[in-house]
Design a protein around this motif. Structure first.
Motif, PDB file in Angstrom:
ATOM      1  N   ALA A 168      40.809  23.890 -24.610  1.00 27.94           N
ATOM      2  CA  ALA A 168      39.919  23.596 -23.485  1.00 27.94           C
ATOM      3  C   ALA A 168      40.719  23.254 -22.236  1.00 27.94           C
ATOM      4  CB  ALA A 168      38.981  22.438 -23.844  1.00 27.94           C
ATOM      5  N   TRP A 169      41.820  22.519 -22.391  1.00 26.41           N
ATOM      6  CA  TRP A 169      42.660  22.163 -21.243  1.00 26.41           C
ATOM      7  C   TRP A 169      43.292  23.417 -20.637  1.00 26.41           C
ATOM      8  CZ3 TRP A 169      43.396  17.465 -18.840  1.00 26.41           C
ATOM      9  CH2 TRP A 169      44.437  17.388 -17.908  1.00 26.41           C
ATOM     10  N   LYS A 170      43.813  24.279 -21.503  1.00 20.76           N
ATOM     11  CA  LYS A 170      44.441  25.515 -21.016  1.00 20.76           C
ATOM     12  C   LYS A 170      43.404  26.392 -20.308  1.00 20.76           C
ATOM     13  CE  LYS A 170      47.488  28.813 -20.468  1.00 20.76           C
ATOM     14  NZ  LYS A 170      48.224  29.462 -21.576  1.00 20.76           N
ATOM     15  N   ALA A 171      42.200  26.455 -20.841  1.00 23.82           N
ATOM     16  CA  ALA A 171      41.160  27.287 -20.231  1.00 23.82           C
ATOM     17  C   ALA A 171      40.760  26.749 -18.864  1.00 23.82           C
ATOM     18  CB  ALA A 171      39.939  27.343 -21.153  1.00 23.82           C
ATOM     19  N   ARG A 172      40.728  25.443 -18.705  1.00 20.65           N
ATOM     20  CA  ARG A 172      40.272  24.863 -17.441  1.00 20.65           C
ATOM     21  C   ARG A 172      41.352  24.845 -16.377  1.00 20.65           C
ATOM     22  NH1 ARG A 172      37.377  18.925 -16.575  1.00 20.65           N
ATOM     23  NH2 ARG A 172      37.900  18.692 -14.367  1.00 20.65           N
ATOM     24  N   PHE A 173      42.589  24.496 -16.764  1.00 16.08           N
ATOM     25  CA  PHE A 173      43.633  24.300 -15.757  1.00 16.08           C
ATOM     26  C   PHE A 173      44.718  25.364 -15.772  1.00 16.08           C
ATOM     27  CE2 PHE A 173      42.018  19.954 -16.674  1.00 16.08           C
ATOM     28  CZ  PHE A 173      41.490  19.686 -15.426  1.00 16.08           C
ATOM     29  N   GLY A 174      44.716  26.226 -16.791  1.00 15.69           N
ATOM     30  CA  GLY A 174      45.720  27.282 -16.849  1.00 15.69           C
ATOM     31  C   GLY A 174      47.109  26.775 -17.192  1.00 15.69           C
ATOM     32  N   VAL A 175      47.201  25.560 -17.731  1.00 16.10           N
ATOM     33  CA  VAL A 175      48.483  24.948 -18.057  1.00 16.10           C
ATOM     34  C   VAL A 175      48.464  24.520 -19.519  1.00 16.10           C
ATOM     35  CG1 VAL A 175      50.054  23.026 -17.548  1.00 16.10           C
ATOM     36  CG2 VAL A 175      48.783  24.122 -15.692  1.00 16.10           C
ATOM     37  N   ASP A 176      49.548  24.791 -20.219  1.00 17.21           N
ATOM     38  CA  ASP A 176      49.629  24.424 -21.629  1.00 17.21           C
ATOM     39  C   ASP A 176      49.968  22.951 -21.813  1.00 17.21           C
ATOM     40  OD1 ASP A 176      49.139  26.716 -23.346  1.00 17.21           O
ATOM     41  OD2 ASP A 176      50.896  27.622 -22.390  1.00 17.21           O
ATOM     42  N   PRO A 223      40.348  19.098  -9.759  1.00 16.89           N
ATOM     43  CA  PRO A 223      41.574  19.847 -10.038  1.00 16.89           C
ATOM     44  C   PRO A 223      42.655  18.891 -10.554  1.00 16.89           C
ATOM     45  CG  PRO A 223      41.399  19.428  -7.695  1.00 16.89           C
ATOM     46  CD  PRO A 223      40.147  18.859  -8.319  1.00 16.89           C
ATOM     47  N   ALA A 224      43.739  19.446 -11.044  1.00 17.16           N
ATOM     48  CA  ALA A 224      44.839  18.632 -11.580  1.00 17.16           C
ATOM     49  C   ALA A 224      46.091  18.801 -10.733  1.00 17.16           C
ATOM     50  CB  ALA A 224      45.119  19.016 -13.025  1.00 17.16           C
ATOM     51  N   GLY A 225      45.909  18.765  -9.410  1.00 15.33           N
ATOM     52  CA  GLY A 225      47.042  18.982  -8.520  1.00 15.33           C
ATOM     53  C   GLY A 225      47.326  20.463  -8.365  1.00 15.33           C
ATOM     54  N   SER A 226      48.236  20.780  -7.468  1.00 15.70           N
ATOM     55  CA  SER A 226      48.508  22.185  -7.169  1.00 15.70           C
ATOM     56  C   SER A 226      49.834  22.681  -7.707  1.00 15.70           C
ATOM     57  CB  SER A 226      48.479  22.390  -5.644  1.00 15.70           C
ATOM     58  OG  SER A 226      49.465  21.581  -5.012  1.00 15.70           O
ATOM     59  N   TYR A 262      49.798  13.143  -5.581  1.00 13.17           N
ATOM     60  CA  TYR A 262      51.251  13.301  -5.689  1.00 13.17           C
ATOM     61  C   TYR A 262      51.685  14.671  -6.195  1.00 13.17           C
ATOM     62  CZ  TYR A 262      51.541   8.298  -4.858  1.00 13.17           C
ATOM     63  OH  TYR A 262      51.452   7.042  -4.292  1.00 13.17           O
ATOM     64  N   ASN A 263      50.759  15.487  -6.674  1.00 16.62           N
ATOM     65  CA  ASN A 263      51.077  16.832  -7.147  1.00 16.62           C
ATOM     66  C   ASN A 263      52.243  16.867  -8.137  1.00 16.62           C
ATOM     67  OD1 ASN A 263      49.166  18.613  -5.975  1.00 16.62           O
ATOM     68  ND2 ASN A 263      50.131  18.294  -3.978  1.00 16.62           N
ATOM     69  N   PRO A 264      52.122  16.175  -9.273  1.00 12.06           N
ATOM     70  CA  PRO A 264      53.207  16.224 -10.252  1.00 12.06           C
ATOM     71  C   PRO A 264      53.363  17.624 -10.826  1.00 12.06           C
ATOM     72  CG  PRO A 264      51.251  15.272 -11.242  1.00 12.06           C
ATOM     73  CD  PRO A 264      50.957  15.413  -9.775  1.00 12.06           C
TER      74      PRO A 264
END
Length: 514
Positions: free
Chosen positions: A301-309, A279-282, A254-256
């Motif tokens: 760790a989340w920010k490093a992996r997905f680039g999202v805060d 991945p965590a969606g686009s 669903y690409n939230p």
């Protein structure tokens, strides 16, 4: 909004249709969909059905419902009629349901088909409960929601309720006793949207929201209903348990743009070896966390992996949603951030006096979204809701920059050598060790009767307990100080938690004292 007629559904739902979003998707539950216009029609049918069943204004209807498109239709339909919906945790026991249904005196119970077995033996013994309405394919002898709504009109004159009138109740988690019913007002939903959703999240009409927390939680209700509907956005509902694998699958389908999680889930999503390349969606632009403080290591760790805060914050059932939070461009992992615009906070000592920066105090909040009080619990209402200020029971410390750091629940904190120890601080240090997946810390008396930290740890797959106690003691000493290290370490398979993922330290304290 201090006087006159105001019904939350007019602002939350009808406004979207009036502004041209009637054909826009409001909710999808992976099986069914509802546009804003379709939801408006369904909510009116629900309101008409409740009137036909004899439910009067201000009476209660209970909801033991999974997160499907039927949930917002029932919830908003009841509010439209001036009837009070009471969403209940779908993971309670039969005894807890019997207590809550009797306590709120629900006239009607809306329930998902899969959850019927847990209440089937009690429904005939509740004097106030007159009807059971089932969401699903088989009503098992009760009324079937789809059949009940099929013949109802989608024309209904919305009840002219007052902004200070109770709109819905939410029951507290009841981690230390039976749940308490918190009465929330028609004005409270907009209060959370106008503060946290608009001024911290910056929620937009083009957002797609996915919440791991369910709609029956205060956190989930804001994430998946109030906030997206406040701007005409879209919500993806999930009726199943929010496992890491399922959350990744939904994110990629669903690409939230906004994902609302809890610390335990974020940690699990990061540490599941089978999902390390998922991945965590686009389109993900922001994540939030509440329910329990987010460890700094998890946020980084989340920010490093997905680039999202991840915006870590704190809220409560009594205050409906988050009142302290990190914000985009103003994030310091390991803290709960600053007061949400529109909320005032204080830290006080046992005498009720304000404490200075750097000193631990109990958090009090002056909130536009505070509940009216607990149902049939006058003494507890007076203890918690003190005029403008609501006592949270949380211990915090404020730094010189005005950021607040969680120390623990009032009954979780303890002193070692005369100095306060925060279980959360010790736990956060423990989980940075490469062998530790989860940790919980409680006080235990040493042979002299003095309290010292005891740690319960869950190991990462493949990690060995050999020599771990000494290694963890030294690790904590180096991280946060020599007096805070755990004197005892017990390796366990899992930690006791509430349905929201909060560690139930009182159960570990009880076990440690025996």
């Amino acid at each position: 909004m201090s006087g006159g007629s105001y019904n939350a559904v007019t602002w939350l739902l009808d406004r979207n249709v009036d502004e041209g979003r009637g054909a826009k998707l409001a909710f999808t539950d992976t099986v069914s969909e509802l546009t804003y216009g379709g939801l408006q029609q369904q909510s009116r049918r629900v309101a008409n059905m409740l009137r036909r069943l004899g439910v009067r204004r201000e009476e209660r209807v209970a909801m033991i419902m999974l997160d499907t498109v039927d949930f917002p239709a029932v919830f908003l339909g009841a509010i439209r009629a001036g009837i009070v919906p009471v969403p209940l945790n779908t993971l309670l026991t039969s005894d807890q349901y019997a207590y809550v249904l009797a306590d709120c005196r629900a006239r009607v119970l809306f329930i998902s088909e899969a959850l019927l077995p847990v209440v089937k033996d009690m429904v005939g013994r509740l004097p106030d409960l007159e009807h059971v309405v089932v969401s699903g394919k088989d009503a098992l002898g009760h009324k079937k929601l789809s059949d009940e709504l099929a013949g109802e009109s989608d024309v209904f004159a919305t009840a002219a309720t007052h902004p200070d009138e109770p709109a819905f109740w939410l029951y507290s988690s009841g981690s230390t006793g039976m749940p308490k019913g918190v009465r929330h007002l028609h004005s409270n939903l907009a209060a959370t949207a106008d503060t946290y959703a608009r001024q911290v999240l910056g929620i937009r009409e083009d957002d797609v929201c996915l919440s791991a927390a369910k709609l029956f939680f205060a956190y989930g209700l804001g994430n998946a209903l109030t906030f997206p509907m406040s701007v005409g956005a879209t919500t993806v509902l999930n009726s199943e348990r929010p496992t890491p694998a399922l959350m990744f699958a939904l994110m990629n389908k669903y690409n939230p743009t906004i994902f609302f999680g809890v610390p335990t889930l974020y940690s699990s999503m990061l540490n599941d070896e089978t999902l390390k390349n998922e991945p965590a969606g686009s389109r993900l632009r922001i994540c939030t966390s509440a329910g329990e403080a987010l460890p700094e290591s998890v946020g980084n760790a989340w920010k490093a992996r997905f680039g999202v805060d991840i915006l870590d914050g704190v809220g409560s059932t009594e205050l409906l949603h988050i009142f302290l939070s990190n914000a985009p461009g103003d994030i310091k992992y390991g803290t709960s951030g600053r007061p949400v615009p529109g909320y005032k906070v204080r830290l006080v000592n046992d005498a009720g006096d304000d404490v200075p920066d750097g000193e631990v105090g109990e958090l009090l909040v002056d909130a536009p979204s505070a509940g009216e009080g607990y149902w049939n619990q006058r003494s507890k209402t007076r203890q918690t809701f003190a005029g403008h200020w609501t006592r949270t029971g949380d211990k915090y410390v404020r730094d010189a920059d005005g950021r607040y750091t969680f120390c623990g629940r009032g009954d979780d904190m303890f002193k070692v050598s005369g100095i306060w120890v925060s279980p959360f601080e010790v736990e956060s240090a423990l989980i940075t060790h490469p062998s530790v997946l989860e940790a919980a810390v409680v006080p235990e008396a040493d042979p002299e009767g003095l309290l010292k930290p005891k740690a319960f740890v869950v190991l990462r797959p493949g990690a060995s307990a050999a020599g771990l106690h000494e290694a963890l003691k030294e690790h904590v000493k180096q991280k946060i100080g020599p007096w805070k290290y755990p004197r005892w370490v017990e390796v366990v398979d899992s930690l006791p938690k509430t349905a929201t993922g909060k560690i139930q330290r009182f159960k570990l304290r009880d076990a440690a004292s025996k």
